[in-house]
Design an enzyme around this catalytic site. Structure first.
Site, PDB file in Angstrom:
ATOM      1  CG  ASN A  13      -2.220   0.539   1.432  1.00 40.31           C
ATOM      2  OD1 ASN A  13      -2.749   0.795   2.194  1.00 40.31           O
ATOM      3  ND2 ASN A  13      -2.650   1.065   0.336  1.00 40.31           N
ATOM      4  CG  ASN A  65      -8.771   7.558  -0.273  1.00 38.37           C
ATOM      5  OD1 ASN A  65      -7.987   6.592   0.104  1.00 38.37           O
ATOM      6  ND2 ASN A  65     -10.000   7.664   0.119  1.00 38.37           N
ATOM      7  CB  CYS A  74      -4.737   5.680   5.674  1.00 34.74           C
ATOM      8  SG  CYS A  74      -3.585   4.506   4.720  1.00 34.74           S
ATOM      9  N   GLY A  75      -4.847   2.898   7.998  1.00 33.91           N
ATOM     10  CA  GLY A  75      -3.839   2.062   8.516  1.00 33.91           C
ATOM     11  C   GLY A  75      -2.427   1.915   8.361  1.00 33.91           C
ATOM     12  CG  ASN A 171     -12.417   1.484   2.469  1.00 33.56           C
ATOM     13  OD1 ASN A 171     -11.685   1.749   1.452  1.00 33.56           O
ATOM     14  ND2 ASN A 171     -12.590   2.024   3.529  1.00 33.56           N
ATOM     15  CD  GLU A 189      -7.115   1.084   0.283  1.00 32.09           C
ATOM     16  OE1 GLU A 189      -7.049   2.461   0.412  1.00 32.09           O
ATOM     17  OE2 GLU A 189      -6.064   0.604   0.439  1.00 32.09           O
ATOM     18  NE  ARG A 190     -14.387   5.708   1.965  1.00 33.66           N
ATOM     19  CZ  ARG A 190     -14.964   6.170   3.194  1.00 33.66           C
ATOM     20  NH1 ARG A 190     -16.247   6.334   3.061  1.00 33.66           N
ATOM     21  NH2 ARG A 190     -14.190   6.632   3.956  1.00 33.66           N
ATOM     22  CB  CYS A 199      -6.618  -2.114   3.114  1.00 37.30           C
ATOM     23  SG  CYS A 199      -7.839  -0.682   3.803  1.00 37.30           S
ATOM     24  N   GLY A 200      -4.815  -1.459   5.764  1.00 39.00           N
ATOM     25  CA  GLY A 200      -4.436  -1.924   7.146  1.00 39.00           C
ATOM     26  C   GLY A 200      -5.730  -1.662   7.917  1.00 39.00           C
ATOM     27  CB  THR A 201      -8.765   0.732   8.281  1.00 41.37           C
ATOM     28  OG1 THR A 201      -8.617   1.141   6.772  1.00 41.37           O
ATOM     29  CG2 THR A 201      -7.980   1.910   9.004  1.00 41.37           C
TER      30      THR A 201
HETATM   31  N1  LIG Z   1      -9.424   4.248   1.235  1.00 42.42           N
HETATM   32  C1  LIG Z   1      -9.785   4.443   2.660  1.00 42.42           C
HETATM   33  C2  LIG Z   1      -8.800   5.070   3.526  1.00 42.42           C
HETATM   34  C3  LIG Z   1      -7.438   4.276   3.215  1.00 42.42           C
HETATM   35  C4  LIG Z   1      -7.223   2.815   3.829  1.00 42.42           C
HETATM   36  C5  LIG Z   1      -5.751   2.480   4.010  1.00 42.42           C
HETATM   37  N2  LIG Z   1      -5.301   1.937   2.670  1.00 42.42           N
HETATM   38  C6  LIG Z   1      -5.443   1.765   5.071  1.00 42.42           C
HETATM   39  O1  LIG Z   1      -4.527   1.063   5.086  1.00 42.42           O
HETATM   40  O2  LIG Z   1      -6.107   1.547   6.053  1.00 42.42           O
HETATM   41  C7  LIG Z   1     -11.316   5.060   2.647  1.00 42.42           C
HETATM   42  O3  LIG Z   1     -11.115   6.212   2.064  1.00 42.42           O
HETATM   43  O4  LIG Z   1     -11.951   4.742   3.474  1.00 42.42           O
END
Ligand SMILES: N[C@@H](CCC[C@H](N)C(=O)O)C(=O)O
Length: 260
Positions: A13, A65, A74-75, A171, A189-190, A199-201
């Protein structure tokens, strides 16, 4: 004007990082941010992150984004920003910083892995074929049979733009169980509007969702993402998830300047 940037990635990411402590960056210029994230005409990244001064913590995280819009937490970006803050000598191996969803504590281990504390999670909505929860960003989590061959972009977009999540969207994570404590996931990913390598979250949401569904009773869960491996660990009490941590690599890729 020459803009100095740093490129980081966490399990694939990837992010354009800018030291904005002097507040020079034109934050409202959505087109410019999208251009910098463009992989053909710009630097390339799933997102762009500004490191700014904060009066009460070590620094502030401002996340965009790749579509140029500011978004929620963003995690992986947070973990990369911690590594960036260390490179800039803003911190050593431990920090507290502020992001859009509140305070985050993080540590950098001797092997460089960054553990980032995520928000507590109290509300998890379980439906017949999916789970929805917010881990700093909104996440739909769905188990699928053939994750390797699943069309993430097409199926992810259909759910993201479908009736479930309205204009704000979500997402979308597709998941396969590997063993008692391990899951593989792929995320649409949104704001990138495509699959990203991690994607961390999303990984955090999958770990919590799999615990809630009874797929695992582990409090430390291994997550295989397309770009590597992450670990999520937490404490669970009366249905609430606290001390939630996301751990994994956060690596400097290169530094450069670009004419803007
Ligand atoms: N695209 C997501 C925010 C980013 C998430 C990210 N890549 C992560 O690592 O958590 C959104 O707009 O909700």
């Amino acid at each position: 004007m020459q803009l100095e940037f740093y490129k980081y990635q966490g399990t694939g990411n990837d992010f354009v990082m800018i030291d904005n402590r002097s507040e020079f960056f034109p934050k409202e210029n959505t087109q410019l941010i999208a251009h910098l994230c463009d992989r053909r005409f710009g630097i390339g990244g799933d997102g762009l992150i500004l490191l700014e001064n904060d009066s009460e913590t070590n620094f502030k995280m401002v996340y965009y984004n790749s579509d140029g819009n500011q978004s929620s937490m963003c995690g992986n970006g947070g973990r990369c920003l911690v590594a960036f803050a260390k490179k800039l000598n803003v911190i050593e191996n431990e920090t507290t910083f502020i992001a859009t969803d509140g305070l985050h504590h993080a540590t950098i281990a001797d092997d460089g892995l960054v553990s980032l504390q995520m928000i507590d999670v109290a509300e998890v909505k379980v439906s017949s074929d999916h789970v929805f929860l917010n881990t700093g960003s909104p996440h739909h989590v769905q188990l699928v049979d053939d994750l390797e061959n699943y069309n993430i972009k097409e199926n992810g977009a259909a759910i993201r733009y479908g009736d479930l999540y309205g204009k704000a969207g979500s997402n979308i994570n597709f998941v396969k169980q590997i063993d008692d404590t391990t899951f593989s996931l792929r995320t649409y990913e949104r704001g990138v509007e495509d699959e990203t390598l991690s994607c961390g979250t999303g990984a955090t949401a999958v770990a919590i969702a799999m615990n809630v569904l009874g797929k695992t009773d582990a409090s430390s869960i291994d997550l295989n993402v397309e770009g590597g491996k992450l670990v999520v660990f937490f404490e669970k009490k009366e249905g609430q998830f606290t001390h939630v941590f996301l751990k994994g690599p956060a690596e400097f890729v290169f530094k450069g300047t670009i004419e803007i």
